[in-house]
Design a protein around this motif. Structure first.
Motif, PDB file in Angstrom:
ATOM      1  N   GLN A 108       0.984  -1.153   0.123  1.00 57.14           N
ATOM      2  CA  GLN A 108       0.199   0.082   0.207  1.00 57.14           C
ATOM      3  C   GLN A 108       0.951   1.146  -0.374  1.00 57.14           C
ATOM      4  O   GLN A 108       1.555   1.282   0.710  1.00 57.14           O
ATOM      5  N   GLN A 109       0.313   1.934  -1.162  1.00 52.86           N
ATOM      6  CA  GLN A 109       1.321   3.548  -1.273  1.00 52.86           C
ATOM      7  C   GLN A 109       0.543   3.935  -0.265  1.00 52.86           C
ATOM      8  O   GLN A 109      -0.516   4.272   0.554  1.00 52.86           O
ATOM      9  N   PRO A 110       2.124   5.002   0.885  1.00 51.29           N
ATOM     10  CA  PRO A 110       1.127   5.949   1.605  1.00 51.29           C
ATOM     11  C   PRO A 110      -0.062   7.573   1.223  1.00 51.29           C
ATOM     12  O   PRO A 110       0.604   7.397   0.291  1.00 51.29           O
ATOM     13  N   LYS A 111      -0.633   7.764   2.111  1.00 50.91           N
ATOM     14  CA  LYS A 111      -1.548   8.351   1.605  1.00 50.91           C
ATOM     15  C   LYS A 111      -0.610   9.808   1.006  1.00 50.91           C
ATOM     16  O   LYS A 111      -0.036  10.372   2.207  1.00 50.91           O
ATOM     17  N   SER A 112      -1.219  10.933   0.413  1.00 47.64           N
ATOM     18  CA  SER A 112      -0.328  12.380   0.072  1.00 47.64           C
ATOM     19  C   SER A 112      -0.458  13.392   0.978  1.00 47.64           C
ATOM     20  O   SER A 112      -1.883  13.746   1.211  1.00 47.64           O
ATOM     21  N   ASP A 113       0.375  13.872   1.193  1.00 49.85           N
ATOM     22  CA  ASP A 113      -0.659  14.993   2.211  1.00 49.85           C
ATOM     23  C   ASP A 113      -1.310  16.207   0.371  1.00 49.85           C
ATOM     24  O   ASP A 113       0.296  16.851   0.177  1.00 49.85           O
ATOM     25  N   THR A 114      -2.272  16.244   0.489  1.00 47.10           N
ATOM     26  CA  THR A 114      -2.366  17.507  -0.485  1.00 47.10           C
ATOM     27  C   THR A 114      -1.710  18.434  -0.243  1.00 47.10           C
ATOM     28  O   THR A 114      -1.425  19.366  -1.262  1.00 47.10           O
ATOM     29  N   PRO A 115      -2.169  19.529   0.828  1.00 49.09           N
ATOM     30  CA  PRO A 115      -1.616  21.167   1.573  1.00 49.09           C
ATOM     31  C   PRO A 115      -0.253  20.796   1.178  1.00 49.09           C
ATOM     32  O   PRO A 115       0.300  21.775   0.148  1.00 49.09           O
ATOM     33  N   GLN A 116       0.229  20.019   1.496  1.00 49.36           N
ATOM     34  CA  GLN A 116       1.635  19.997   1.225  1.00 49.36           C
ATOM     35  C   GLN A 116       2.272  19.805  -0.234  1.00 49.36           C
ATOM     36  O   GLN A 116       3.919  20.307  -0.313  1.00 49.36           O
ATOM     37  N   VAL A 117       1.734  18.842  -0.785  1.00 45.79           N
ATOM     38  CA  VAL A 117       2.303  19.081  -2.583  1.00 45.79           C
ATOM     39  C   VAL A 117       2.110  20.207  -3.137  1.00 45.79           C
ATOM     40  O   VAL A 117       2.803  20.189  -3.956  1.00 45.79           O
ATOM     41  N   LEU A 118       0.974  20.366  -2.751  1.00 48.67           N
ATOM     42  CA  LEU A 118       0.819  21.772  -3.659  1.00 48.67           C
ATOM     43  C   LEU A 118       1.796  22.207  -2.805  1.00 48.67           C
ATOM     44  O   LEU A 118       2.182  23.539  -3.783  1.00 48.67           O
ATOM     45  N   LYS A 119       2.173  23.116  -1.715  1.00 43.18           N
ATOM     46  CA  LYS A 119       3.102  23.824  -1.344  1.00 43.18           C
ATOM     47  C   LYS A 119       4.347  23.442  -2.385  1.00 43.18           C
ATOM     48  O   LYS A 119       5.035  24.728  -2.237  1.00 43.18           O
ATOM     49  N   ASN A 120       4.806  22.338  -2.289  1.00 43.93           N
ATOM     50  CA  ASN A 120       6.391  21.890  -2.531  1.00 43.93           C
ATOM     51  C   ASN A 120       6.519  22.420  -3.528  1.00 43.93           C
ATOM     52  O   ASN A 120       7.351  22.423  -4.418  1.00 43.93           O
ATOM     53  N   MET A 121       5.175  21.504  -4.930  1.00 43.73           N
ATOM     54  CA  MET A 121       5.271  22.802  -6.637  1.00 43.73           C
ATOM     55  C   MET A 121       5.180  23.900  -6.078  1.00 43.73           C
ATOM     56  O   MET A 121       6.553  23.500  -7.002  1.00 43.73           O
ATOM     57  N   ARG A 122       4.572  24.744  -5.396  1.00 41.87           N
ATOM     58  CA  ARG A 122       4.648  26.285  -5.511  1.00 41.87           C
ATOM     59  C   ARG A 122       5.928  26.689  -5.633  1.00 41.87           C
ATOM     60  O   ARG A 122       6.495  27.028  -6.246  1.00 41.87           O
ATOM     61  N   ASP A 123       6.758  26.097  -4.391  1.00 40.93           N
ATOM     62  CA  ASP A 123       8.833  25.886  -3.913  1.00 40.93           C
ATOM     63  C   ASP A 123       9.108  25.922  -4.885  1.00 40.93           C
ATOM     64  O   ASP A 123      10.304  26.768  -5.501  1.00 40.93           O
ATOM     65  N   GLN A 124       8.823  24.650  -5.708  1.00 40.58           N
ATOM     66  CA  GLN A 124       9.336  24.581  -7.171  1.00 40.58           C
ATOM     67  C   GLN A 124       9.639  25.005  -8.262  1.00 40.58           C
ATOM     68  O   GLN A 124      10.934  25.913  -8.785  1.00 40.58           O
ATOM     69  N   LEU A 125       8.331  25.895  -8.372  1.00 42.10           N
ATOM     70  CA  LEU A 125       7.955  26.375  -9.460  1.00 42.10           C
ATOM     71  C   LEU A 125       8.855  28.034  -9.234  1.00 42.10           C
ATOM     72  O   LEU A 125       8.857  28.481 -10.261  1.00 42.10           O
ATOM     73  N   ASN A 126       8.871  28.348  -7.917  1.00 45.74           N
ATOM     74  CA  ASN A 126       9.530  29.331  -7.642  1.00 45.74           C
ATOM     75  C   ASN A 126      11.313  29.487  -7.629  1.00 45.74           C
ATOM     76  O   ASN A 126      11.902  30.286  -8.608  1.00 45.74           O
ATOM     77  N   VAL A 127      12.043  27.673  -7.475  1.00 47.71           N
ATOM     78  CA  VAL A 127      12.958  27.723  -8.059  1.00 47.71           C
ATOM     79  C   VAL A 127      13.103  27.974  -9.602  1.00 47.71           C
ATOM     80  O   VAL A 127      14.713  28.758  -9.375  1.00 47.71           O
ATOM     81  N   LEU A 128      12.123  27.051 -10.011  1.00 49.21           N
ATOM     82  CA  LEU A 128      12.702  27.233 -11.304  1.00 49.21           C
ATOM     83  C   LEU A 128      12.637  28.585 -12.187  1.00 49.21           C
ATOM     84  O   LEU A 128      14.057  28.646 -13.297  1.00 49.21           O
ATOM     85  N   GLU A 129      11.824  29.206 -11.641  1.00 51.42           N
ATOM     86  CA  GLU A 129      11.891  30.254 -12.360  1.00 51.42           C
ATOM     87  C   GLU A 129      13.187  31.437 -12.572  1.00 51.42           C
ATOM     88  O   GLU A 129      12.784  31.839 -12.997  1.00 51.42           O
ATOM     89  N   LYS A 130      13.347  31.243 -10.759  1.00 51.81           N
ATOM     90  CA  LYS A 130      14.945  31.985 -10.629  1.00 51.81           C
ATOM     91  C   LYS A 130      15.290  31.490 -11.463  1.00 51.81           C
ATOM     92  O   LYS A 130      16.533  32.302 -11.632  1.00 51.81           O
ATOM     93  N   ARG A 131      15.874  30.601 -11.347  1.00 56.79           N
ATOM     94  CA  ARG A 131      16.744  29.788 -12.763  1.00 56.79           C
ATOM     95  C   ARG A 131      16.871  30.242 -14.068  1.00 56.79           C
ATOM     96  O   ARG A 131      17.605  30.658 -14.857  1.00 56.79           O
ATOM     97  N   GLN A 132      15.697  30.361 -14.024  1.00 58.85           N
ATOM     98  CA  GLN A 132      15.244  30.680 -15.795  1.00 58.85           C
ATOM     99  C   GLN A 132      15.860  32.406 -15.847  1.00 58.85           C
ATOM    100  O   GLN A 132      16.156  32.601 -16.545  1.00 58.85           O
ATOM    101  N   GLN A 133      15.470  32.776 -14.920  1.00 60.81           N
ATOM    102  CA  GLN A 133      15.525  34.403 -14.813  1.00 60.81           C
ATOM    103  C   GLN A 133      17.217  34.513 -15.298  1.00 60.81           C
ATOM    104  O   GLN A 133      18.348  35.527 -15.918  1.00 60.81           O
ATOM    105  N   TYR A 134      17.180  33.556 -14.601  1.00 59.98           N
ATOM    106  CA  TYR A 134      19.196  34.221 -13.939  1.00 59.98           C
ATOM    107  C   TYR A 134      19.932  33.150 -15.695  1.00 59.98           C
ATOM    108  O   TYR A 134      21.247  33.792 -15.692  1.00 59.98           O
ATOM    109  N   ILE A 135      19.486  32.471 -16.527  1.00 58.17           N
ATOM    110  CA  ILE A 135      20.268  31.529 -17.670  1.00 58.17           C
ATOM    111  C   ILE A 135      19.718  32.991 -18.562  1.00 58.17           C
ATOM    112  O   ILE A 135      20.481  33.562 -19.693  1.00 58.17           O
ATOM    113  N   GLU A 136      19.044  33.632 -18.304  1.00 57.77           N
ATOM    114  CA  GLU A 136      18.255  34.545 -19.575  1.00 57.77           C
ATOM    115  C   GLU A 136      19.682  35.720 -19.241  1.00 57.77           C
ATOM    116  O   GLU A 136      19.892  36.164 -20.189  1.00 57.77           O
TER     117      GLU A 136
END
Length: 217
Positions: free
Chosen positions: A10-38
């Motif tokens: 059985q796969q552990p149940k995911s914590d939806t609010p935490q997953v959404l928070k991690n995804m938004r944090d990852q988006l923030n990191v990627l956007e900053k990386r893209q600005q640096y590369i540009e």
């Protein structure tokens, strides 16, 4: 994956609010990386222009190669950002639908519990009892409102009323008395006042009349 007893792990149940928070944090990191590369890409282009002015074509070409490598990384980051944003919107939409479904399910269960405490036959019997009691109350009111006493003859009452009216009319007629006519005295008009004296024409008027006659007027 199957374990030793043949059951799927059985796969552990995911914590939806935490997953959404991690995804938004990852988006923030990627956007900053893209600005640096540009920013780095722009620096390589400017460096290549300077090298061209100094006739260093080899160095300029090297700068353009680095710029293309950075551009490839920027495209990869853009693809990752688009994927994460799509997943993020899908999860948020599914979460909203899930919450709405849970609310509707809770409302349905509440209505079911309320309806279980009521029987349609009992409700119909209650309304029938209410209607019967209202009819009984109306009948009681009609009985209480009836006149209690002697039964009078309506025709005799009408005759007595007519006699009273005629008697009243006769009394009013007997009370009328003729109004005496008063003589109207008219003062005689003096004879002198009745006769209107005609003034005689003046000498000037006579001369004007004679002049008019001569002119044929």
């Amino acid at each position: 994956m199957m374990n030793l007893f043949g059951r799927a792990k059985q796969q552990p149940k995911s914590d939806t609010p935490q997953v959404l928070k991690n995804m938004r944090d990852q988006l923030n990191v990627l956007e900053k990386r893209q600005q640096y590369i540009e920013k780095k890409m722009l620096e390589e282009v400017n460096r290549a222009r300077k090298l061209v002015k100094s006739n260093n074509r080899k160095g300029a070409i090297l700068c353009l190669k680095r710029k293309r490598m950075l551009d490839k990384q920027a495209q990869q980051i853009m693809g990752a950002i688009m994927t994460i944003e799509t997943q993020l919107m899908t999860i948020e939409g599914h979460t909203t639908n899930l919450l709405a479904m849970q609310s509707m399910r809770m409302a349905t269960n509440t209505l079911r519990d309320l309806n279980n405490g009521m029987d349609i036959d009992d409700i119909a019997d209650t309304f029938d009892d209410i209607q019967d009691q209202m009819e009984i109350a109306q009948e009681i009111g009609d009985v209480i409102g009836q006149d209690i006493g002697m039964d009078y003859d309506t025709q005799d009452l009408e005759s007595e009323l007519d006699f009273i009216i005629n008697e009243q009319i006769e009394q009013e007629l007997m009370g009328l008395t003729p109004v005496p006519q008063q003589d109207i005295l008219i003062d005689p008009v003096p004879k002198e006042a009745s006769q209107v004296s005609t003034p005689l024409p003046s000498a000037e008027d006579q001369e004007l009349a004679a002049l008019a006659a001569e002119l044929g007027m």
